[in-house]
Design an enzyme around this catalytic site. Structure first.
Site, PDB file in Angstrom:
ATOM      1  N   ARG A  58       0.837  -1.221   0.000  1.00  0.00           N
ATOM      2  CA  ARG A  58       0.000   0.000   0.000  1.00  0.00           C
ATOM      3  C   ARG A  58       0.865   1.263   0.000  1.00  0.00           C
ATOM      4  O   ARG A  58       0.477   2.300  -0.509  1.00  0.00           O
ATOM      5  CB  ARG A  58      -0.969   0.005   1.199  1.00  0.00           C
ATOM      6  CG  ARG A  58      -1.757   1.306   1.312  1.00  0.00           C
ATOM      7  CD  ARG A  58      -2.995   1.210   2.187  1.00  0.00           C
ATOM      8  NE  ARG A  58      -2.765   0.611   3.471  1.00  0.00           N
ATOM      9  CZ  ARG A  58      -2.142   1.210   4.504  1.00  0.00           C
ATOM     10  NH1 ARG A  58      -1.683   2.441   4.386  1.00  0.00           N
ATOM     11  NH2 ARG A  58      -1.975   0.568   5.642  1.00  0.00           N
ATOM     12  N   TYR A 111     -15.504  14.687 -16.977  1.00  0.00           N
ATOM     13  CA  TYR A 111     -16.053  13.336 -16.831  1.00  0.00           C
ATOM     14  C   TYR A 111     -17.074  13.412 -15.685  1.00  0.00           C
ATOM     15  O   TYR A 111     -16.784  13.960 -14.619  1.00  0.00           O
ATOM     16  CB  TYR A 111     -14.930  12.346 -16.522  1.00  0.00           C
ATOM     17  CG  TYR A 111     -15.459  10.981 -16.168  1.00  0.00           C
ATOM     18  CD1 TYR A 111     -16.282  10.291 -17.054  1.00  0.00           C
ATOM     19  CD2 TYR A 111     -15.158  10.393 -14.943  1.00  0.00           C
ATOM     20  CE1 TYR A 111     -16.793   9.052 -16.722  1.00  0.00           C
ATOM     21  CE2 TYR A 111     -15.661   9.143 -14.613  1.00  0.00           C
ATOM     22  CZ  TYR A 111     -16.484   8.482 -15.505  1.00  0.00           C
ATOM     23  OH  TYR A 111     -16.991   7.257 -15.170  1.00  0.00           O
ATOM     24  N   ASP A 183      -6.699  17.302 -16.084  1.00  0.00           N
ATOM     25  CA  ASP A 183      -6.949  15.909 -16.433  1.00  0.00           C
ATOM     26  C   ASP A 183      -6.548  15.752 -17.902  1.00  0.00           C
ATOM     27  O   ASP A 183      -7.190  16.301 -18.806  1.00  0.00           O
ATOM     28  CB  ASP A 183      -8.432  15.581 -16.201  1.00  0.00           C
ATOM     29  CG  ASP A 183      -8.754  14.108 -16.465  1.00  0.00           C
ATOM     30  OD1 ASP A 183      -8.058  13.501 -17.293  1.00  0.00           O
ATOM     31  OD2 ASP A 183      -9.720  13.598 -15.873  1.00  0.00           O
ATOM     32  N   LYS A 208      -7.523   4.441 -19.911  1.00  0.00           N
ATOM     33  CA  LYS A 208      -7.705   4.876 -21.306  1.00  0.00           C
ATOM     34  C   LYS A 208      -6.398   4.743 -22.104  1.00  0.00           C
ATOM     35  O   LYS A 208      -5.862   3.664 -22.178  1.00  0.00           O
ATOM     36  CB  LYS A 208      -8.238   6.299 -21.322  1.00  0.00           C
ATOM     37  CG  LYS A 208      -9.241   6.619 -20.221  1.00  0.00           C
ATOM     38  CD  LYS A 208     -10.502   5.784 -20.320  1.00  0.00           C
ATOM     39  CE  LYS A 208     -11.490   6.235 -19.268  1.00  0.00           C
ATOM     40  NZ  LYS A 208     -12.303   5.178 -18.721  1.00  0.00           N
TER      41      LYS A 208
HETATM   42  N1  LCS Z   1     -11.117  11.403 -16.126  1.00  0.00           N
HETATM   43  C1  LCS Z   1     -11.610  11.248 -17.369  1.00  0.00           C
HETATM   44  C2  LCS Z   1     -11.382  12.319 -18.390  1.00  0.00           C
HETATM   45  C3  LCS Z   1     -12.327  10.110 -17.697  1.00  0.00           C
HETATM   46  O1  LCS Z   1     -12.801   9.994 -18.950  1.00  0.00           O
HETATM   47  C4  LCS Z   1     -12.552   9.122 -16.708  1.00  0.00           C
HETATM   48  C5  LCS Z   1     -13.345   7.896 -16.999  1.00  0.00           C
HETATM   49  C6  LCS Z   1     -12.024   9.321 -15.420  1.00  0.00           C
HETATM   50  C7  LCS Z   1     -11.304  10.470 -15.168  1.00  0.00           C
HETATM   51  C8  LCS Z   1     -12.213   8.295 -14.317  1.00  0.00           C
HETATM   52  O2  LCS Z   1     -11.392   7.210 -14.580  1.00  0.00           O
HETATM   53  P1  LCS Z   1     -11.690   5.675 -14.158  1.00  0.00           P
HETATM   54  O3  LCS Z   1     -11.921   5.669 -12.687  1.00  0.00           O
HETATM   55  O4  LCS Z   1     -12.885   5.231 -14.915  1.00  0.00           O
HETATM   56  O5  LCS Z   1     -10.425   4.998 -14.540  1.00  0.00           O
HETATM   57  N2  LCS Z   1     -14.104   7.990 -18.162  1.00  0.00           N
HETATM   58  C9  LCS Z   1     -14.971   7.129 -18.594  1.00  0.00           C
HETATM   59  C10 LCS Z   1     -15.756   7.336 -19.751  1.00  0.00           C
HETATM   60  O6  LCS Z   1     -15.805   8.365 -20.424  1.00  0.00           O
HETATM   61  N3  LCS Z   1     -16.467   6.261 -19.977  1.00  0.00           N
HETATM   62  O7  LCS Z   1     -16.290   5.305 -19.002  1.00  0.00           O
HETATM   63  C11 LCS Z   1     -15.314   5.802 -18.052  1.00  0.00           C
END
Ligand code: LCS
Length: 393
Positions: A58, A111, A183, A208
Protein backbone atom coordinates in the site's frame (compact mmCIF):
# COMPACT_ATOMS: atom_id res chain seq x y z
CA UNK A 1 18.94 3.02 -17.70
CA UNK A 2 18.99 6.82 -17.39
CA UNK A 3 16.52 8.15 -19.96
CA UNK A 4 16.38 11.76 -18.70
CA UNK A 5 17.89 13.05 -21.97
CA UNK A 6 16.30 10.45 -24.28
CA UNK A 7 13.53 11.06 -26.80
CA UNK A 8 9.87 10.42 -26.01
CA UNK A 9 9.75 6.98 -27.65
CA UNK A 10 12.88 5.80 -25.85
CA UNK A 11 11.34 6.98 -22.59
CA UNK A 12 8.16 5.04 -23.40
CA UNK A 13 10.18 1.84 -23.62
CA UNK A 14 12.83 2.34 -20.95
CA UNK A 15 11.93 5.11 -18.48
CA UNK A 16 11.73 4.03 -14.86
CA UNK A 17 13.10 0.57 -15.67
CA UNK A 18 13.85 -1.33 -12.49
CA UNK A 19 17.32 -2.83 -11.93
CA UNK A 20 16.61 -6.42 -11.05
CA UNK A 21 19.04 -9.05 -9.77
CA UNK A 22 18.27 -11.86 -12.25
CA UNK A 23 18.75 -9.56 -15.24
CA UNK A 24 15.19 -10.17 -16.43
CA UNK A 25 14.60 -7.92 -19.47
CA UNK A 26 11.09 -7.16 -18.27
CA UNK A 27 10.48 -6.20 -14.68
CA UNK A 28 8.82 -9.15 -12.91
CA UNK A 29 5.50 -8.72 -11.17
CA UNK A 30 6.20 -8.23 -7.46
CA UNK A 31 2.91 -9.80 -6.40
CA UNK A 32 3.47 -9.39 -2.70
CA UNK A 33 1.70 -7.44 -0.01
CA UNK A 34 4.75 -7.09 2.23
CA UNK A 35 8.59 -7.08 2.16
CA UNK A 36 11.02 -8.81 4.55
CA UNK A 37 13.49 -6.75 6.58
CA UNK A 38 17.01 -8.13 7.20
CA UNK A 39 16.70 -7.25 10.89
CA UNK A 40 14.68 -5.11 13.29
CA UNK A 41 16.96 -2.11 12.88
CA UNK A 42 16.47 -2.12 9.12
CA UNK A 43 12.68 -2.21 9.58
CA UNK A 44 12.93 0.74 11.94
CA UNK A 45 15.19 2.66 9.52
CA UNK A 46 12.75 2.12 6.64
CA UNK A 47 9.79 3.32 8.69
CA UNK A 48 11.82 6.34 9.82
CA UNK A 49 12.61 7.16 6.17
CA UNK A 50 16.35 6.81 6.87
CA UNK A 51 16.84 3.98 4.36
CA UNK A 52 15.30 3.48 0.92
CA UNK A 53 13.47 0.21 0.36
CA UNK A 54 10.06 -1.34 0.37
CA UNK A 55 7.87 -1.97 3.40
CA UNK A 56 4.30 -2.81 2.41
CA UNK A 57 2.61 -2.60 -1.01
CA UNK A 58 0.00 0.00 0.00
CA UNK A 59 2.97 2.30 0.65
CA UNK A 60 4.87 1.40 -2.53
CA UNK A 61 5.99 -1.52 -4.67
CA UNK A 62 8.60 -1.90 -7.47
CA UNK A 63 5.86 -2.17 -10.14
CA UNK A 64 4.16 1.00 -8.89
CA UNK A 65 7.55 2.76 -8.72
CA UNK A 66 8.52 1.79 -12.25
CA UNK A 67 5.27 3.16 -13.65
CA UNK A 68 5.40 6.30 -11.47
CA UNK A 69 8.93 7.13 -12.57
CA UNK A 70 8.10 6.56 -16.24
CA UNK A 71 5.02 8.79 -16.05
CA UNK A 72 6.93 11.55 -14.27
CA UNK A 73 9.57 11.55 -17.02
CA UNK A 74 6.96 11.52 -19.79
CA UNK A 75 4.99 14.42 -18.28
CA UNK A 76 8.14 16.35 -17.24
CA UNK A 77 7.08 16.21 -13.59
CA UNK A 78 8.85 15.53 -10.28
CA UNK A 79 7.14 12.22 -9.45
CA UNK A 80 3.78 10.47 -9.80
CA UNK A 81 1.46 8.41 -7.66
CA UNK A 82 -0.42 5.57 -9.35
CA UNK A 83 -3.88 4.66 -8.13
CA UNK A 84 -6.44 1.89 -8.36
CA UNK A 85 -8.66 3.88 -10.76
CA UNK A 86 -8.92 7.27 -12.45
CA UNK A 87 -11.55 8.27 -9.88
CA UNK A 88 -9.11 7.34 -7.09
CA UNK A 89 -6.68 9.75 -8.76
CA UNK A 90 -9.35 12.50 -8.85
CA UNK A 91 -10.16 11.96 -5.16
CA UNK A 92 -6.44 11.85 -4.37
CA UNK A 93 -6.13 15.39 -5.79
CA UNK A 94 -9.27 16.71 -4.06
CA UNK A 95 -8.26 15.25 -0.68
CA UNK A 96 -4.65 16.42 -0.94
CA UNK A 97 -5.40 20.04 -1.76
CA UNK A 98 -8.87 20.92 -0.43
CA UNK A 99 -9.92 21.34 3.22
CA UNK A 100 -13.12 22.44 4.94
CA UNK A 101 -13.77 26.08 4.04
CA UNK A 102 -11.94 25.83 0.68
CA UNK A 103 -13.42 26.37 -2.77
CA UNK A 104 -12.65 24.81 -6.14
CA UNK A 105 -13.31 26.18 -9.62
CA UNK A 106 -13.87 23.48 -12.23
CA UNK A 107 -14.63 23.26 -15.93
CA UNK A 108 -18.36 22.63 -16.44
CA UNK A 109 -17.82 19.71 -18.85
CA UNK A 110 -15.76 17.11 -16.96
CA UNK A 111 -16.05 13.34 -16.83
CA UNK A 112 -19.42 13.05 -14.98
CA UNK A 113 -18.26 11.76 -11.56
CA UNK A 114 -15.30 14.19 -11.35
CA UNK A 115 -17.93 16.92 -11.18
CA UNK A 116 -20.77 15.12 -9.40
CA UNK A 117 -18.68 13.99 -6.37
CA UNK A 118 -17.53 17.59 -5.91
CA UNK A 119 -21.12 18.85 -5.96
CA UNK A 120 -22.77 15.99 -4.06
CA UNK A 121 -20.15 14.49 -1.70
CA UNK A 122 -17.49 17.10 -0.90
CA UNK A 123 -19.97 19.66 0.55
CA UNK A 124 -20.30 17.13 3.44
CA UNK A 125 -16.68 17.96 4.26
CA UNK A 126 -17.18 21.73 3.89
CA UNK A 127 -15.66 22.07 0.40
CA UNK A 128 -17.48 24.31 -2.07
CA UNK A 129 -17.19 24.49 -5.83
CA UNK A 130 -18.21 26.52 -8.87
CA UNK A 131 -18.30 24.99 -12.36
CA UNK A 132 -18.00 27.36 -15.31
CA UNK A 133 -17.11 27.13 -18.97
CA UNK A 134 -13.33 27.52 -18.71
CA UNK A 135 -12.95 27.66 -22.51
CA UNK A 136 -13.76 31.33 -21.91
CA UNK A 137 -10.86 32.38 -19.68
CA UNK A 138 -12.77 35.37 -18.26
CA UNK A 139 -15.23 32.96 -16.62
CA UNK A 140 -12.38 31.54 -14.51
CA UNK A 141 -11.41 34.93 -13.13
CA UNK A 142 -15.06 35.71 -12.33
CA UNK A 143 -15.55 32.40 -10.46
CA UNK A 144 -12.47 32.79 -8.22
CA UNK A 145 -13.26 33.52 -4.55
CA UNK A 146 -10.88 34.47 -1.71
CA UNK A 147 -10.98 30.82 -0.53
CA UNK A 148 -10.40 29.22 -3.98
CA UNK A 149 -7.52 26.74 -3.73
CA UNK A 150 -7.79 24.60 -6.85
CA UNK A 151 -8.60 25.10 -10.55
CA UNK A 152 -9.61 21.76 -12.06
CA UNK A 153 -9.58 21.44 -15.85
CA UNK A 154 -10.07 18.71 -18.44
CA UNK A 155 -8.93 19.42 -22.00
CA UNK A 156 -10.12 18.18 -24.43
CA UNK A 157 -13.15 17.87 -22.20
CA UNK A 158 -15.26 14.75 -21.85
CA UNK A 159 -17.54 14.59 -23.86
CA UNK A 160 -17.83 18.04 -25.47
CA UNK A 161 -14.25 18.01 -26.87
CA UNK A 162 -13.97 21.65 -25.74
CA UNK A 163 -10.39 22.97 -25.45
CA UNK A 164 -9.11 25.12 -22.58
CA UNK A 165 -6.03 27.34 -22.90
CA UNK A 166 -3.87 25.75 -20.16
CA UNK A 167 -1.22 28.49 -20.25
CA UNK A 168 -3.70 31.37 -19.95
CA UNK A 169 -5.77 29.56 -17.28
CA UNK A 170 -2.63 28.77 -15.24
CA UNK A 171 -1.47 32.39 -15.37
CA UNK A 172 -4.78 33.59 -13.94
CA UNK A 173 -4.85 30.90 -11.24
CA UNK A 174 -1.25 31.54 -10.17
CA UNK A 175 -1.94 35.27 -9.84
CA UNK A 176 -4.37 34.23 -7.08
CA UNK A 177 -2.10 31.48 -5.60
CA UNK A 178 -4.41 28.76 -6.87
CA UNK A 179 -3.12 25.32 -7.88
CA UNK A 180 -3.95 24.08 -11.38
CA UNK A 181 -4.78 20.43 -12.06
CA UNK A 182 -5.31 19.24 -15.64
CA UNK A 183 -6.95 15.91 -16.43
CA UNK A 184 -4.85 14.89 -19.46
CA UNK A 185 -6.70 11.60 -20.08
CA UNK A 186 -7.91 12.48 -23.62
CA UNK A 187 -4.41 13.40 -24.82
CA UNK A 188 -1.75 11.54 -22.82
CA UNK A 189 1.70 13.17 -22.62
CA UNK A 190 2.30 12.23 -26.25
CA UNK A 191 -0.14 14.90 -27.42
CA UNK A 192 -0.08 17.43 -24.58
CA UNK A 193 2.16 18.27 -21.62
CA UNK A 194 0.17 20.41 -19.17
CA UNK A 195 3.10 20.89 -16.75
CA UNK A 196 5.15 22.51 -19.53
CA UNK A 197 2.19 24.82 -20.20
CA UNK A 198 2.03 26.00 -16.58
CA UNK A 199 -0.14 23.47 -14.70
CA UNK A 200 0.99 22.16 -11.29
CA UNK A 201 -0.62 18.72 -11.33
CA UNK A 202 -1.56 16.32 -14.15
CA UNK A 203 -4.07 13.55 -13.80
CA UNK A 204 -4.87 10.46 -15.88
CA UNK A 205 -7.43 7.77 -16.00
CA UNK A 206 -4.85 5.20 -17.13
CA UNK A 207 -7.79 2.95 -18.00
CA UNK A 208 -7.71 4.88 -21.31
CA UNK A 209 -4.77 5.76 -23.59
CA UNK A 210 -1.91 5.13 -21.12
CA UNK A 211 -2.75 1.42 -20.81
CA UNK A 212 -4.65 1.35 -24.08
CA UNK A 213 -5.91 -2.22 -24.10
CA UNK A 214 -9.21 -2.02 -22.18
CA UNK A 215 -8.02 -4.63 -19.70
CA UNK A 216 -7.32 -2.64 -16.53
CA UNK A 217 -8.79 0.25 -14.53
CA UNK A 218 -6.19 2.64 -13.14
CA UNK A 219 -5.20 6.21 -12.47
CA UNK A 220 -2.21 8.47 -11.93
CA UNK A 221 -1.39 11.93 -10.63
CA UNK A 222 1.88 13.58 -11.61
CA UNK A 223 3.21 16.48 -9.52
CA UNK A 224 5.46 19.25 -10.72
CA UNK A 225 7.30 19.67 -7.40
CA UNK A 226 8.43 17.57 -4.43
CA UNK A 227 6.15 19.49 -2.10
CA UNK A 228 3.05 18.71 -4.19
CA UNK A 229 4.18 15.09 -4.61
CA UNK A 230 4.60 14.65 -0.84
CA UNK A 231 1.02 15.81 -0.25
CA UNK A 232 -0.33 13.47 -2.94
CA UNK A 233 1.76 10.55 -1.72
CA UNK A 234 0.51 10.98 1.88
CA UNK A 235 -3.10 10.65 0.68
CA UNK A 236 -2.36 7.76 -1.68
CA UNK A 237 -0.64 5.76 1.08
CA UNK A 238 -3.01 6.53 3.95
CA UNK A 239 -6.37 6.53 2.18
CA UNK A 240 -5.23 3.41 0.33
CA UNK A 241 -5.64 4.56 -3.28
CA UNK A 242 -2.59 2.49 -4.38
CA UNK A 243 -2.46 0.44 -7.53
CA UNK A 244 -2.10 -3.34 -7.42
CA UNK A 245 1.31 -4.66 -8.69
CA UNK A 246 -0.22 -6.73 -11.49
CA UNK A 247 -2.35 -3.78 -12.62
CA UNK A 248 0.79 -1.57 -12.58
CA UNK A 249 2.77 -4.16 -14.57
CA UNK A 250 0.08 -4.42 -17.26
CA UNK A 251 -0.12 -0.63 -17.47
CA UNK A 252 3.67 -0.26 -17.81
CA UNK A 253 3.51 -2.79 -20.67
CA UNK A 254 0.64 -0.97 -22.38
CA UNK A 255 2.43 2.36 -22.04
CA UNK A 256 5.31 1.14 -24.21
CA UNK A 257 3.19 1.35 -27.37
CA UNK A 258 1.43 4.64 -26.52
CA UNK A 259 2.88 6.66 -29.40
CA UNK A 260 2.33 4.11 -32.16
CA UNK A 261 -1.21 3.40 -30.93
CA UNK A 262 -2.08 7.09 -30.85
CA UNK A 263 -0.47 7.79 -34.24
CA UNK A 264 -2.59 5.12 -35.85
CA UNK A 265 -5.86 5.90 -34.03
CA UNK A 266 -5.37 9.57 -34.87
CA UNK A 267 -4.87 8.86 -38.58
CA UNK A 268 -8.10 6.84 -38.50
CA UNK A 269 -9.91 9.59 -36.57
CA UNK A 270 -8.94 12.27 -39.10
CA UNK A 271 -10.51 10.21 -41.92
CA UNK A 272 -13.61 9.35 -39.89
CA UNK A 273 -14.19 12.97 -38.84
CA UNK A 274 -14.12 14.09 -42.49
CA UNK A 275 -16.46 11.23 -43.46
CA UNK A 276 -18.93 12.17 -40.71
CA UNK A 277 -18.74 15.89 -41.44
CA UNK A 278 -19.70 15.27 -45.07
CA UNK A 279 -22.43 12.74 -44.30
CA UNK A 280 -25.97 14.00 -45.05
CA UNK A 281 -27.39 12.47 -41.85
CA UNK A 282 -24.91 14.23 -39.54
CA UNK A 283 -25.88 17.52 -37.91
CA UNK A 284 -22.41 18.43 -36.57
CA UNK A 285 -19.05 16.89 -35.64
CA UNK A 286 -16.66 18.15 -32.98
CA UNK A 287 -13.12 16.92 -33.55
CA UNK A 288 -9.99 18.95 -32.71
CA UNK A 289 -8.48 18.07 -36.10
CA UNK A 290 -11.30 19.63 -38.13
CA UNK A 291 -11.04 23.26 -39.21
CA UNK A 292 -14.67 23.59 -38.10
CA UNK A 293 -13.68 22.97 -34.45
CA UNK A 294 -14.28 26.36 -32.75
CA UNK A 295 -10.83 26.25 -31.08
CA UNK A 296 -8.83 24.78 -33.94
CA UNK A 297 -6.07 27.42 -33.50
CA UNK A 298 -5.69 26.63 -29.80
CA UNK A 299 -5.49 22.91 -30.66
CA UNK A 300 -2.52 23.67 -32.91
CA UNK A 301 -0.93 25.83 -30.23
CA UNK A 302 -1.07 23.50 -27.24
CA UNK A 303 -1.51 19.97 -28.62
CA UNK A 304 0.88 17.90 -30.73
CA UNK A 305 -2.03 16.32 -32.58
CA UNK A 306 -5.84 16.21 -32.50
CA UNK A 307 -6.13 12.72 -30.96
CA UNK A 308 -8.82 10.16 -31.60
CA UNK A 309 -11.85 11.35 -29.60
CA UNK A 310 -14.83 13.03 -31.24
CA UNK A 311 -18.47 13.82 -30.62
CA UNK A 312 -21.22 14.17 -33.18
CA UNK A 313 -24.97 14.51 -33.49
CA UNK A 314 -27.12 12.61 -35.93
CA UNK A 315 -29.95 14.53 -37.61
CA UNK A 316 -33.08 13.51 -35.70
CA UNK A 317 -31.39 13.86 -32.27
CA UNK A 318 -31.43 11.13 -29.64
CA UNK A 319 -33.73 8.66 -31.45
CA UNK A 320 -31.56 8.76 -34.58
CA UNK A 321 -28.39 8.54 -32.47
CA UNK A 322 -29.76 5.43 -30.74
CA UNK A 323 -30.38 3.79 -34.11
CA UNK A 324 -26.73 4.37 -35.01
CA UNK A 325 -25.51 2.94 -31.68
CA UNK A 326 -27.81 -0.08 -32.02
CA UNK A 327 -26.64 -0.84 -35.55
CA UNK A 328 -22.85 -0.67 -35.34
CA UNK A 329 -21.18 -4.06 -35.64
CA UNK A 330 -17.43 -3.41 -35.51
CA UNK A 331 -17.53 -0.53 -33.00
CA UNK A 332 -18.43 -1.67 -29.49
CA UNK A 333 -21.39 0.02 -27.82
CA UNK A 334 -19.56 0.60 -24.55
CA UNK A 335 -18.32 3.36 -22.26
CA UNK A 336 -14.60 4.03 -21.69
CA UNK A 337 -12.24 5.27 -24.38
CA UNK A 338 -8.65 5.37 -25.54
CA UNK A 339 -8.28 1.65 -26.24
CA UNK A 340 -7.27 -0.10 -29.43
CA UNK A 341 -10.89 -0.92 -30.22
CA UNK A 342 -13.43 1.64 -31.48
CA UNK A 343 -16.08 2.46 -28.86
CA UNK A 344 -19.33 4.40 -29.23
CA UNK A 345 -21.54 5.63 -26.37
CA UNK A 346 -24.23 8.13 -25.37
CA UNK A 347 -22.99 10.51 -22.60
CA UNK A 348 -26.41 11.98 -21.62
CA UNK A 349 -27.77 8.55 -20.60
CA UNK A 350 -24.48 6.83 -19.73
CA UNK A 351 -21.22 8.49 -18.57
CA UNK A 352 -22.83 11.85 -17.67
CA UNK A 353 -26.28 10.62 -16.58
CA UNK A 354 -25.77 11.75 -12.95
CA UNK A 355 -25.64 15.42 -13.98
CA UNK A 356 -28.94 17.33 -13.81
CA UNK A 357 -30.72 18.35 -17.03
CA UNK A 358 -29.67 21.98 -16.43
CA UNK A 359 -26.02 21.02 -15.79
CA UNK A 360 -25.90 18.96 -18.98
CA UNK A 361 -27.49 21.76 -21.02
CA UNK A 362 -25.14 24.36 -19.60
CA UNK A 363 -22.09 22.15 -20.28
CA UNK A 364 -23.21 21.47 -23.86
CA UNK A 365 -23.98 17.76 -23.32
CA UNK A 366 -27.04 17.59 -25.57
CA UNK A 367 -29.36 14.60 -25.67
CA UNK A 368 -28.30 13.90 -29.24
CA UNK A 369 -24.53 13.93 -28.60
CA UNK A 370 -22.84 10.63 -29.45
CA UNK A 371 -19.19 10.07 -28.43
CA UNK A 372 -16.78 8.05 -30.52
CA UNK A 373 -13.38 6.77 -29.38
CA UNK A 374 -11.61 5.72 -32.56
CA UNK A 375 -9.50 2.56 -32.36
CA UNK A 376 -6.68 1.15 -34.47
CA UNK A 377 -8.74 -1.09 -36.78
CA UNK A 378 -8.71 -0.27 -40.51
CA UNK A 379 -10.25 3.16 -41.11
CA UNK A 380 -12.19 1.78 -44.09
CA UNK A 381 -13.87 -0.81 -41.87
CA UNK A 382 -14.82 1.73 -39.20
CA UNK A 383 -16.23 4.06 -41.89
CA UNK A 384 -18.20 1.21 -43.49
CA UNK A 385 -19.57 0.28 -40.06
CA UNK A 386 -20.69 3.85 -39.32
CA UNK A 387 -22.07 4.29 -42.84
CA UNK A 388 -24.17 1.16 -42.46
CA UNK A 389 -25.40 2.23 -38.99
CA UNK A 390 -26.21 5.72 -40.28
CA UNK A 391 -28.29 4.21 -43.10
CA UNK A 392 -30.62 2.85 -40.38
CA UNK A 393 -31.07 6.24 -38.69
N1 LCS B 1 -11.12 11.40 -16.13
C1 LCS B 1 -11.61 11.25 -17.37
C2 LCS B 1 -11.38 12.32 -18.39
C3 LCS B 1 -12.33 10.11 -17.70
O1 LCS B 1 -12.80 9.99 -18.95
C4 LCS B 1 -12.55 9.12 -16.71
C5 LCS B 1 -13.34 7.90 -17.00
C6 LCS B 1 -12.02 9.32 -15.42
C7 LCS B 1 -11.30 10.47 -15.17
C8 LCS B 1 -12.21 8.29 -14.32
O2 LCS B 1 -11.39 7.21 -14.58
P1 LCS B 1 -11.69 5.68 -14.16
O3 LCS B 1 -11.92 5.67 -12.69
O4 LCS B 1 -12.89 5.23 -14.92
O5 LCS B 1 -10.42 5.00 -14.54
N2 LCS B 1 -14.10 7.99 -18.16
C9 LCS B 1 -14.97 7.13 -18.59
C10 LCS B 1 -15.76 7.34 -19.75
O6 LCS B 1 -15.81 8.36 -20.42
N3 LCS B 1 -16.47 6.26 -19.98
O7 LCS B 1 -16.29 5.30 -19.00
C11 LCS B 1 -15.31 5.80 -18.05
Amino acid sequence: MDTKNSGFNSKLIHAGSFEEETGSAVTPIYQTSTFKFKNADQGARRFAGEEDGYIYTRLGNPNMDELENALAELENGYKAVVTSSGMAAVNNVYLAFLSAGDHMVGHNSLYGPSRSIMEKMYPRFGVESTFVNCENIENIEKAIQPNTKLLYLETPANPTIGIIDIKAASEIAHKHNILVCVDNTFCSPYLQKPLDLGADIVLHSMTKFINGHADIVGGAVIAKTKDLYDQLSYVMKNVGFNMDPHQAWLTRRGLKTLAIRIDRAQENAKKIAVFLENHPKIEWVLYPGLKSHPQHDLVNKQMNGPGSMMSFEVKGGLEAGKKVMDNVKLALLAVSLGGIETLIQHPASMTHSKLSKEEKEEAGITDGLVRLSVGIEDAEDIIADLDHALSKA
